[in-house]
Enzyme design. Structure first.
Site, mmCIF file in Angstrom:
data_model
loop_
_atom_site.group_PDB
_atom_site.id
_atom_site.type_symbol
_atom_site.label_atom_id
_atom_site.label_comp_id
_atom_site.label_asym_id
_atom_site.label_seq_id
_atom_site.Cartn_x
_atom_site.Cartn_y
_atom_site.Cartn_z
ATOM 1 N N PHE A 248 0.880 -1.171 0.000
ATOM 2 C CA PHE A 248 0.000 0.000 0.000
ATOM 3 C C PHE A 248 0.924 1.229 0.000
ATOM 4 C CE2 PHE A 248 -2.831 3.193 1.826
ATOM 5 C CZ PHE A 248 -3.914 3.023 0.993
ATOM 6 N N ARG B 205 -12.243 -4.979 -6.087
ATOM 7 C CA ARG B 205 -12.012 -5.677 -4.815
ATOM 8 C C ARG B 205 -13.341 -5.959 -4.127
ATOM 9 N NH1 ARG B 205 -7.913 -2.678 -0.809
ATOM 10 N NH2 ARG B 205 -9.622 -1.176 -0.862
ATOM 11 N N ASP C 95 2.603 -4.747 8.679
ATOM 12 C CA ASP C 95 1.420 -3.896 8.567
ATOM 13 C C ASP C 95 0.213 -4.834 8.516
ATOM 14 O OD1 ASP C 95 -0.740 -2.374 7.688
ATOM 15 O OD2 ASP C 95 0.471 -1.116 6.361
ATOM 16 N N TYR D 254 -10.297 0.858 11.389
ATOM 17 C CA TYR D 254 -11.534 1.242 10.672
ATOM 18 C C TYR D 254 -11.944 0.252 9.595
ATOM 19 C CZ TYR D 254 -8.005 3.560 7.621
ATOM 20 O OH TYR D 254 -6.925 3.844 6.829
ATOM 21 N N LYS D 255 -11.149 -0.813 9.398
ATOM 22 C CA LYS D 255 -11.525 -1.821 8.391
ATOM 23 C C LYS D 255 -12.302 -2.943 9.092
ATOM 24 C CE LYS D 255 -7.267 -0.854 5.771
ATOM 25 N NZ LYS D 255 -7.753 -0.049 4.674
HETATM 26 C C1 LIG Z 1 -1.760 -1.735 4.059
HETATM 27 C C2 LIG Z 1 -2.267 -0.394 4.483
HETATM 28 N N1 LIG Z 1 -1.519 0.373 5.292
HETATM 29 C C3 LIG Z 1 -1.964 1.580 5.704
HETATM 30 C C4 LIG Z 1 -3.189 2.064 5.289
HETATM 31 C C5 LIG Z 1 -3.702 3.396 5.695
HETATM 32 O O1 LIG Z 1 -3.031 4.161 6.509
HETATM 33 P P1 LIG Z 1 -3.696 5.473 7.099
HETATM 34 O O2 LIG Z 1 -4.806 5.048 7.998
HETATM 35 O O3 LIG Z 1 -2.586 6.128 7.763
HETATM 36 O O4 LIG Z 1 -4.273 6.263 5.963
HETATM 37 C C6 LIG Z 1 -3.988 1.294 4.454
HETATM 38 C C7 LIG Z 1 -5.306 1.789 3.976
HETATM 39 O O5 LIG Z 1 -5.624 2.935 3.948
HETATM 40 C C8 LIG Z 1 -3.507 0.046 4.043
HETATM 41 O O6 LIG Z 1 -4.240 -0.703 3.222
HETATM 42 N N1 LIG Z 2 -8.488 5.077 4.563
HETATM 43 C C1 LIG Z 2 -9.246 5.223 3.465
HETATM 44 C C2 LIG Z 2 -9.880 6.421 3.211
HETATM 45 C C3 LIG Z 2 -10.662 6.586 2.083
HETATM 46 C C4 LIG Z 2 -10.808 5.523 1.218
HETATM 47 C C5 LIG Z 2 -10.199 4.338 1.436
HETATM 48 C C6 LIG Z 2 -9.374 4.187 2.546
HETATM 49 C C7 LIG Z 2 -8.654 2.946 2.778
HETATM 50 O O1 LIG Z 2 -8.452 2.568 3.887
HETATM 51 C C8 LIG Z 2 -8.185 2.202 1.623
HETATM 52 C C9 LIG Z 2 -7.542 0.900 1.975
HETATM 53 N N2 LIG Z 2 -6.382 1.018 2.834
HETATM 54 C C10 LIG Z 2 -7.124 0.118 0.773
HETATM 55 O O2 LIG Z 2 -6.703 -1.002 0.985
HETATM 56 O O3 LIG Z 2 -7.214 0.542 -0.346
#
Ligand SMILES: Cc1ncc(COP(=O)(O)O)c(C=O)c1O
Ligand SMILES: Nc1ccccc1C(=O)C[C@H](N)C(=O)O
Length: 416
Positions: free
Chosen positions: A131, A377, A203, A228-229
């Site tokens: 990511f 997805r 991660d 939040y997931k």
């Molecule tokens: C593997 C991974 N790491 C980190 C994040 C996000 O990090 P953050 O919450 O800081 O935007 C995501 C999705 O947004 C993710 O899929």
């Molecule tokens: N934080 C977000 C805010 C807005 C839209 C998506 C995200 C996601 O978390 C994407 C996710 N990490 C992803 O695997 O694509």
């Protein structure tokens, strides 16, 4: 060949079916995006009301003590810990995943720099398909440190053994890949990294609450992840960081804000880190958002990760089989590994008009998402997804593809 009737029978026999009642989901929607933003636990509405009215409104500043706000990041960290195989006092919920990655990387780099035989190591290894924030944070820290560190990006996961040369200080990988859903063998990869003298950061954004994780058994060094997931903590809810007890005394991170201080209210002019996991914090936390995470975590008290994983695999196996059976003629390509040990809880198919097809699915009540290039997805959240929803989602996909009911030039929102 699985029929709709079979799916209804699977729902009737599903021991987890009642858990859907814990969530508020709009009627007529099949939600397959809990891998990006989990659904709202019903209890969160009441909790938000209590936090705003009683704790903030009536309790005012006293709530830092009387409503437990001060301890909330570590109390909730302890509640999350068993879901990822962490111990008590090893997890804190704070900041974002990106920021926590920065702290974990900084701490790992420093541990290696202070190690008598590893001080000269300058390579950080991750995947090109990580990511992007993980790559960006590593690039940021390398540039800021300006001490000759370099980032080595693996083009495929099987390049890892060859990449583990004696200059590698840190390996930082996402356990379940955000795009493909492919899952690493955490204990094996951690052992390989250690054998090469590197530290291992995981991660867990797409793992926590989605697959069984045992950080302590794997002897990983640090981990971070989202709430939040799959943990259903709410949009932008603070993330978590895991620092095992064995590394806590030497865990030092440069975002040394007052919440990481041993005695924040001693108001001393110099920084002394807290003795335990709180040294991984920085400043004041968004309490209204943090408090709601507890509602998501409470649901996990009603189920085991083993039972969730069983249903997750059954849902995703069903989805893959039905898509191949009903939509096989339409140029969809499965990008997620089939082997159970090699995948997480989402399934991705690529299609040359993936974005347009996904927009049409969403318009017809099946919510997934899209990631470049061409990847649709579909997240499977066994807490609230049913087998008949999987059936219905595939029938909607089939109809859209059969009829070409999607707009190739569909306008793109900021978030895909
Ligand atoms: C593997 C991974 N790491 C980190 C994040 C996000 O990090 P953050 O919450 O800081 O935007 C995501 C999705 O947004 C993710 O899929
Ligand atoms: N934080 C977000 C805010 C807005 C839209 C998506 C995200 C996601 O978390 C994407 C996710 N990490 C992803 O695997 O694509």
């Amino acid at each position: 060949m699985t029929t709709q009737h079979d799916c209804l029978a699977l729902d009737a026999a599903d021991p987890l079916a009642a858990l859907r009642g814990q969530f508020s989901l709009p009627a007529g929607i099949t939600y397959l995006d809990g891998n990006s933003l989990g659904a709202r636990p019903k209890a969160a509405l009441r909790r938000a009301h209590d936090v705003l009215e009683a704790e903030w409104g009536d309790g005012l500043i006293c709530s830092w003590n009387t409503a437990g706000w001060y301890d909330l990041p570590s109390r909730l960290g302890d509640k999350l810990a068993p879901l990822v195989g962490a111990g008590k006092g090893e997890v804190v919920i704070t900041d974002s995943t990106s920021v926590n990655l920065f702290k974990a990387l900084a701490a790992a780099i420093k541990l290696q720099a202070n190690h008598p035989e590893r001080a000269q190591r300058r390579t950080i290894v991750t995947e090109r398909d990580s990511f992007p924030t993980d790559i960006y944070m590593a690039q940021g820290i390398i540039e800021w440190l300006d001490r000759g560190y370099t980032l080595q990006l693996l083009d495929s996961w099987d390049q890892l053994p060859a990449a583990l040369h004696d200059d590698v200080a840190v390996v930082m990988l996402t356990h379940v890949n955000y795009r493909t859903g492919r899952m690493f063998d955490m204990p094996a990869v951690t052992a390989q990294a250690h054998e090469a003298g590197a530290l291992m950061i995981w991660d867990l954004a797409h793992s926590a609450g989605a697959v069984e994780v045992d950080l302590r058994a794997a002897q990983a060094d640090f981990a971070v992840g989202c709430t939040y997931k799959y943990l259903n903590g709410g949009p932008g809810a603070p993330a978590f960081i895991w620092v095992p007890e064995r590394h806590q005394a030497d865990f030092s991170q440069p975002l040394s804000g007052w919440w990481a201080h041993r005695q924040p209210f001693a108001m001393q002019a110099s920084f002394v880190p807290a003795a335990g996991i709180r040294r991984a914090m920085c400043g004041t936390q968004p309490i209204a958002s943090l408090a709601l995470i507890e509602c998501g975590l409470d649901v996990f008290d009603l189920v085991t990760m083993a039972a969730l994983r069983r249903k997750s695999l059954a849902l995703s196996d069903l989805f893959i089989a039905l898509v191949e059976e009903h939509c096989g003629a339409h140029g969809l390509e499965l990008v997620t590994p089939l082997a159970h040990a090699e995948r997480g809880s989402h399934v991705s198919f690529s299609h040359r008009h993936g974005y347009a097809v996904m927009q049409s699915l969403i318009a017809h009540g099946v919510i997934g998402d899209y990631r470049e290039p061409h990847v649709m997805r579909f997240g499977f959240t066994p807490l609230y997804t049913s087998y008949s929803e999987v059936w219905g989602a595939v029938q909607t996909l089939k109809r859209i593809l059969d009829e070409g009911d999607y707009q190739i030039d569909a306008a793109r929102g900021a978030v895909t």
